[in-house]
Design a protein around this motif. Structure first.
Motif, PDB file in Angstrom:
ATOM      1  N   GLY B  74       0.817  -1.222   0.000  1.00  0.00           N
ATOM      2  CA  GLY B  74       0.000   0.000   0.000  1.00  0.00           C
ATOM      3  C   GLY B  74       0.841   1.259   0.000  1.00  0.00           C
ATOM      4  O   GLY B  74       0.400   2.312   0.434  1.00  0.00           O
ATOM      5  N   TYR B  75       2.074   1.165  -0.507  1.00  0.00           N
ATOM      6  CA  TYR B  75       2.980   2.307  -0.629  1.00  0.00           C
ATOM      7  C   TYR B  75       3.204   3.001   0.716  1.00  0.00           C
ATOM      8  O   TYR B  75       3.244   4.217   0.810  1.00  0.00           O
ATOM      9  N   LEU B  76       3.325   2.193   1.758  1.00  0.00           N
ATOM     10  CA  LEU B  76       3.585   2.769   3.083  1.00  0.00           C
ATOM     11  C   LEU B  76       5.016   2.499   3.540  1.00  0.00           C
ATOM     12  O   LEU B  76       5.399   2.869   4.645  1.00  0.00           O
ATOM     13  N   ALA B  77       5.799   1.808   2.722  1.00  0.00           N
ATOM     14  CA  ALA B  77       7.189   1.563   3.086  1.00  0.00           C
ATOM     15  C   ALA B  77       8.029   2.784   2.726  1.00  0.00           C
ATOM     16  O   ALA B  77       7.533   3.737   2.134  1.00  0.00           O
ATOM     17  N   GLU B 345       6.664  -1.462   9.219  1.00  0.00           N
ATOM     18  CA  GLU B 345       6.195  -0.676   8.076  1.00  0.00           C
ATOM     19  C   GLU B 345       7.322   0.000   7.293  1.00  0.00           C
ATOM     20  O   GLU B 345       7.185   0.162   6.082  1.00  0.00           O
ATOM     21  N   PRO B 346       8.430   0.437   7.923  1.00  0.00           N
ATOM     22  CA  PRO B 346       9.467   1.111   7.132  1.00  0.00           C
ATOM     23  C   PRO B 346       9.950   0.283   5.938  1.00  0.00           C
ATOM     24  O   PRO B 346      10.323   0.845   4.910  1.00  0.00           O
ATOM     25  N   ILE B 347       9.932  -1.055   6.054  1.00  0.00           N
ATOM     26  CA  ILE B 347      10.376  -1.838   4.894  1.00  0.00           C
ATOM     27  C   ILE B 347       9.250  -2.645   4.248  1.00  0.00           C
ATOM     28  O   ILE B 347       9.378  -3.065   3.108  1.00  0.00           O
ATOM     29  N   CYS B 348       8.169  -2.876   4.955  1.00  0.00           N
ATOM     30  CA  CYS B 348       7.091  -3.720   4.428  1.00  0.00           C
ATOM     31  C   CYS B 348       5.838  -2.928   4.088  1.00  0.00           C
ATOM     32  O   CYS B 348       4.969  -3.440   3.380  1.00  0.00           O
ATOM     33  N   GLY B 349       5.693  -1.749   4.631  1.00  0.00           N
ATOM     34  CA  GLY B 349       4.411  -1.074   4.521  1.00  0.00           C
ATOM     35  C   GLY B 349       3.348  -1.917   5.198  1.00  0.00           C
ATOM     36  O   GLY B 349       3.568  -2.435   6.292  1.00  0.00           O
ATOM     37  N   GLY B 350       2.231  -2.084   4.520  1.00  0.00           N
ATOM     38  CA  GLY B 350       1.105  -2.781   5.135  1.00  0.00           C
ATOM     39  C   GLY B 350       0.936  -4.208   4.698  1.00  0.00           C
ATOM     40  O   GLY B 350      -0.116  -4.807   4.918  1.00  0.00           O
ATOM     41  N   VAL B 503      -1.244   4.743  10.466  1.00  0.00           N
ATOM     42  CA  VAL B 503      -2.174   4.875  11.591  1.00  0.00           C
ATOM     43  C   VAL B 503      -1.396   4.567  12.871  1.00  0.00           C
ATOM     44  O   VAL B 503      -0.875   3.466  13.033  1.00  0.00           O
ATOM     45  N   LEU B 504      -1.297   5.556  13.717  1.00  0.00           N
ATOM     46  CA  LEU B 504      -0.614   5.377  14.997  1.00  0.00           C
ATOM     47  C   LEU B 504      -1.643   5.132  16.091  1.00  0.00           C
ATOM     48  O   LEU B 504      -2.806   5.509  15.953  1.00  0.00           O
ATOM     49  N   ARG B 510      -7.768   4.179  27.886  1.00  0.00           N
ATOM     50  CA  ARG B 510      -8.427   4.782  26.719  1.00  0.00           C
ATOM     51  C   ARG B 510      -7.484   4.684  25.538  1.00  0.00           C
ATOM     52  O   ARG B 510      -6.416   5.269  25.548  1.00  0.00           O
ATOM     53  N   VAL B 511      -7.915   3.935  24.536  1.00  0.00           N
ATOM     54  CA  VAL B 511      -7.083   3.767  23.341  1.00  0.00           C
ATOM     55  C   VAL B 511      -7.385   4.903  22.380  1.00  0.00           C
ATOM     56  O   VAL B 511      -8.542   5.275  22.185  1.00  0.00           O
ATOM     57  N   ARG B 512      -6.339   5.474  21.815  1.00  0.00           N
ATOM     58  CA  ARG B 512      -6.580   6.502  20.802  1.00  0.00           C
ATOM     59  C   ARG B 512      -5.774   6.184  19.554  1.00  0.00           C
ATOM     60  O   ARG B 512      -4.757   5.473  19.624  1.00  0.00           O
ATOM     61  N   THR B 513      -6.231   6.681  18.430  1.00  0.00           N
ATOM     62  CA  THR B 513      -5.495   6.529  17.171  1.00  0.00           C
ATOM     63  C   THR B 513      -5.378   7.891  16.512  1.00  0.00           C
ATOM     64  O   THR B 513      -6.211   8.765  16.732  1.00  0.00           O
ATOM     65  N   TRP B 514      -4.344   8.063  15.722  1.00  0.00           N
ATOM     66  CA  TRP B 514      -4.162   9.264  14.923  1.00  0.00           C
ATOM     67  C   TRP B 514      -3.319   8.894  13.726  1.00  0.00           C
ATOM     68  O   TRP B 514      -2.904   7.737  13.607  1.00  0.00           O
ATOM     69  N   THR B 515      -3.104   9.812  12.830  1.00  0.00           N
ATOM     70  CA  THR B 515      -2.392   9.443  11.606  1.00  0.00           C
ATOM     71  C   THR B 515      -1.119  10.260  11.461  1.00  0.00           C
ATOM     72  O   THR B 515      -0.957  11.318  12.072  1.00  0.00           O
ATOM     73  N   GLU B 516      -0.242   9.738  10.626  1.00  0.00           N
ATOM     74  CA  GLU B 516       1.049  10.380  10.381  1.00  0.00           C
ATOM     75  C   GLU B 516       1.358  10.243   8.896  1.00  0.00           C
ATOM     76  O   GLU B 516       1.185   9.165   8.326  1.00  0.00           O
ATOM     77  N   ALA B 517       1.813  11.328   8.291  1.00  0.00           N
ATOM     78  CA  ALA B 517       2.155  11.277   6.872  1.00  0.00           C
ATOM     79  C   ALA B 517       3.342  10.333   6.646  1.00  0.00           C
ATOM     80  O   ALA B 517       4.185  10.180   7.525  1.00  0.00           O
ATOM     81  N   VAL B 518       3.372   9.677   5.493  1.00  0.00           N
ATOM     82  CA  VAL B 518       4.494   8.801   5.161  1.00  0.00           C
ATOM     83  C   VAL B 518       5.617   9.648   4.583  1.00  0.00           C
ATOM     84  O   VAL B 518       5.377  10.505   3.739  1.00  0.00           O
ATOM     85  N   ALA B 519       6.831   9.399   5.065  1.00  0.00           N
ATOM     86  CA  ALA B 519       7.975  10.186   4.598  1.00  0.00           C
ATOM     87  C   ALA B 519       8.153  10.018   3.103  1.00  0.00           C
ATOM     88  O   ALA B 519       7.970   8.948   2.579  1.00  0.00           O
TER      89      ALA B 519
END
Lengths: 117, 519
Positions: B74-77, B345-350, B503-504, B510-519
């Protein structure tokens, strides 16, 4: 799961007690380790691979075999060549070639590398 | 309680942990390695064996290796990380040949083949290297919580030596978590020690996770057995009980067809697409694959056998503790993560890092984390006398009084929500939300009421870790309202270009999630 510990073959080295990742064995009062927590066995075959005298047998099932199964019988396991077979394939033990050195498998794709593990 | 003083504490005993310990020791640090099981046999690698992402430094070959799975992931690596890992893995595999004298085979042309490792042989030799480097190895010593100093920096850990029946404490300048992923005690080969403990410890001191939606890996195994080596199922024909071929079923892309069919009937398999020379070669390459069949009395090339899918969670998935630097540092000072405990994720993405990528990641990230932790601990030099407190929560420090589930009960409840194919594999928002509400209940009960110490603490903490893991997984899966990599949603079957991000997640009560742009 671990199904057999043959006290006749066991040399009381306690290696199985040490190497079992899920701590299935206890030290035995008579020097022969005891399968104390069979339900914790994860069927990884490591105890068998590390037993220097092939005194252990791990059945492939992840639940216990019923009492009286042929796999509880050392003679049957010897006859069928199953006892110690994993250690032999790994090439562990005196005079054996490590299995890793012979592990040249097929290529899963026409241009892919040969599988070696 | 016995207290050990050291520079670097490595938690775990598999490839990432041993490489971390080795490198930290080589950098001059005093190192303690504490394994839940036995360093050398425990974990997903030791019992199995694995391909390794070993690519010679030829620009074209490297380019092809990096490009091969970018789309699947998914182009996340991240290409920079892929390049680093390829360099590092190449060097370390050669080191295994030269220093550890790993007996790599040679191909028909006489050239050495270094694209894989047999687990028992690899890890046996890693244990030797680690001990030779002077690392103090504590086997059968599950860590149960981390220690932090007044500033929140990680300062060691507390655990239990189960074969001695005594608690222990390690005070250290830095900690590397290399505890593996989480396979939810599914009996997948070698994975019952992988209950996600490290992620729990990390979250308790404030670390974050990444990619936890990429956690629905399932491995094929003969029914009622443990050997989840899946490569050879590329030679398989899958069928129903009556012999009708299961259209679209396969080991790589058609595994969901198998899962869907298994919901209502048995699935059978025969490896009839391997010719005779291939069959002989297969036996040499993966002896433990055939162990199962030989002992069942089945010839897998000619006789059909029933198969199952065993959950491999984040062992073969890619989610884990978020890392923030090239040295595998986390957001918490003094805490480093490596191997399957960390996000891949740095080498495999999703897309599943199973096999070669995870193996390359384990050795690379282990080496970096070990070196990073050593550099940090030696530079800080402040760990000797600082006051510390224990950071563990669920299962150790209940917040109220009431009936608590036993570890076994909690494990059963969590497994009910994460093992079934129609919840975790074939994901749909409605079912994920229903599962989460059950899991929240388990967490609350564990957090508020559960308590164990001594030998009982380990299992209860593993139950808590599995519960936390499942909740991060499903919260993250719900956050990603699309299908990307292995995180497919039945209710959002398309990839959404606006969700090209990580997705972080984090938090426990309390579980929370947020997102981070891919470098």
């Amino acid at each position: 799961m671990i199904e057999l510990l043959d006290p006749e073959r066991c040399v009381s080295c306690d290696k199985c007690v040490k190497v079992c990742p899920t701590d299935v064995f206890d030290l035995g009062a008579d020097g022969v380790p005891v399968i104390a927590r069979q339900s914790d066995c994860q069927t990884c075959f490591q105890c068998e691979a590390n037993c220097p005298t092939d005194a252990l047998y791990v059945a492939p099932h992840t639940t216990p075999l019923p009492p009286g199964s042929p796999e509880h019988d050392v003679a049957h396991l010897v006859e069928t060549g199953l006892l110690g077979s994993y250690r032999a394939h790994l090439g562990w033990g005196r005079g054996r070639t490590p299995g890793a050195a012979l592990a040249v498998g097929p290529s899963l794709t026409p241009s892919g590398p040969r599988l070696i593990s | 309680m016995t207290t050990l003083d050291t520079d670097v504490l490595v938690v775990g005993g598999g490839p990432a942990a041993t490489w971390a310990a080795l490198r930290a020791a080589q950098r001059g640090a005093d190192v303690v390695l504490a394994d839940k099981g036995y360093c050398g046999t425990s974990g997903a690698t030791a019992s199995a064996g694995t391909g390794v992402w070993y690519v010679p430094p030829d620009p074209e070959a490297r380019e092809a290796a990096m490009a091969a799975r970018e789309g699947l992931g998914g182009y996340l690596a991240d290409r920079r990380w892929m390049g680093r890992v390829l360099d590092q893995t190449y060097a370390q595999m050669n080191e295994l040949a030269e220093v550890a004298r790993y007996p790599f085979p040679t191909g028909p042309d006489g050239a050495p083949l270094r694209t894989g490792l047999q687990g028992p042989e690899y890890m046996r030799r890693m244990r030797v290297l680690v001990r030779r480097a002077g690392v103090r190895v504590l086997d059968h010593s599950p860590v149960r919580e981390l220690l932090v100093d007044r500033d929140g920096a990680v300062a060691g850990a507390v655990g239990h030596r189960r074969q001695e029946g005594a608690d222990y404490r390690v005070r250290s300048g830095a900690v590397v978590l290399a505890t593996g992923g989480c396979a939810f005690l599914s009996k997948a080969l070698g994975c019952d020690v992988n209950t996600g403990d490290g992620a729990l410890f990390a979250a308790e001191v404030g670390a974050e996770l990444s990619g936890m939606e990429f956690s629905n890996a399932y491995g094929i195994a003969p029914e009622h057995t443990s050997v989840t080596k899946t490569a050879f199922y590329s030679y398989a024909t899958f069928s129903r009980a009556d012999g009708e071929v299961l259209e679209g079923a396969g080991s790589a892309r058609g595994r969901s067809v198998i899962a869907r069919t298994l919901l209502s009937e048995k699935v059978f398999c025969v490896l009839d697409r391997a010719d005779e020379p291939t069959r002989r070669a297969m036996r040499l390459a993966q002896p433990n694959f055939f162990l199962t069949f030989d002992r069942l009395g089945i010839d897998p090339f000619t006789q059909r056998f029933a198969v199952t899918l065993l959950a491999e969670g984040t062992v073969r998935g890619t989610g884990g503790i978020r890392i923030t630097g090239d040295d595998c540092a986390t957001t918490v000072v003094g805490l480093y993560a490596a191997g399957d405990a960390a996000t891949r994720e740095p080498i495999c993405g999703g897309f599943t890092g199973g096999g070669s990528h995870n193996a390359a990641w384990a050795m690379s990230s282990g080496a970096w984390a070990g070196a990073g932790a050593a550099a940090f601990a030696l530079a800080e030099g402040r760990h000797r006398d600082r006051p510390v407190r224990a950071a563990g929560g669920a299962g150790l420090r209940p917040t109220g009084f009431g009936a608590a589930p036993s570890a076994a009960e909690a494990i059963r409840l969590v497994q009910r929500e994460v093992l079934p194919y129609d919840i975790n594999y074939l994901r749909h928002g409605d079912r994920l939300r229903a599962a989460l509400s059950e899991l929240d209940g388990v967490w609350t009960a564990l957090r508020e009421h559960a308590f164990a110490d001594g030998s009982g603490a380990g299992r209860l903490r593993s139950a808590a870790a599995m519960t936390a893991h499942a909740r991060w997984m499903y919260h993250s899966a719900l956050t990603r309202t699309e299908s990307r990599g292995m995180a497919k949603r039945l209710d959002f079957p398309e990839q959404d270009p606006t969700q090209h991000h990580r997705v972080l997640s984090g938090g426990l009560d309390r579980v929370r999630t947020w997102t981070e742009a891919v470098a």
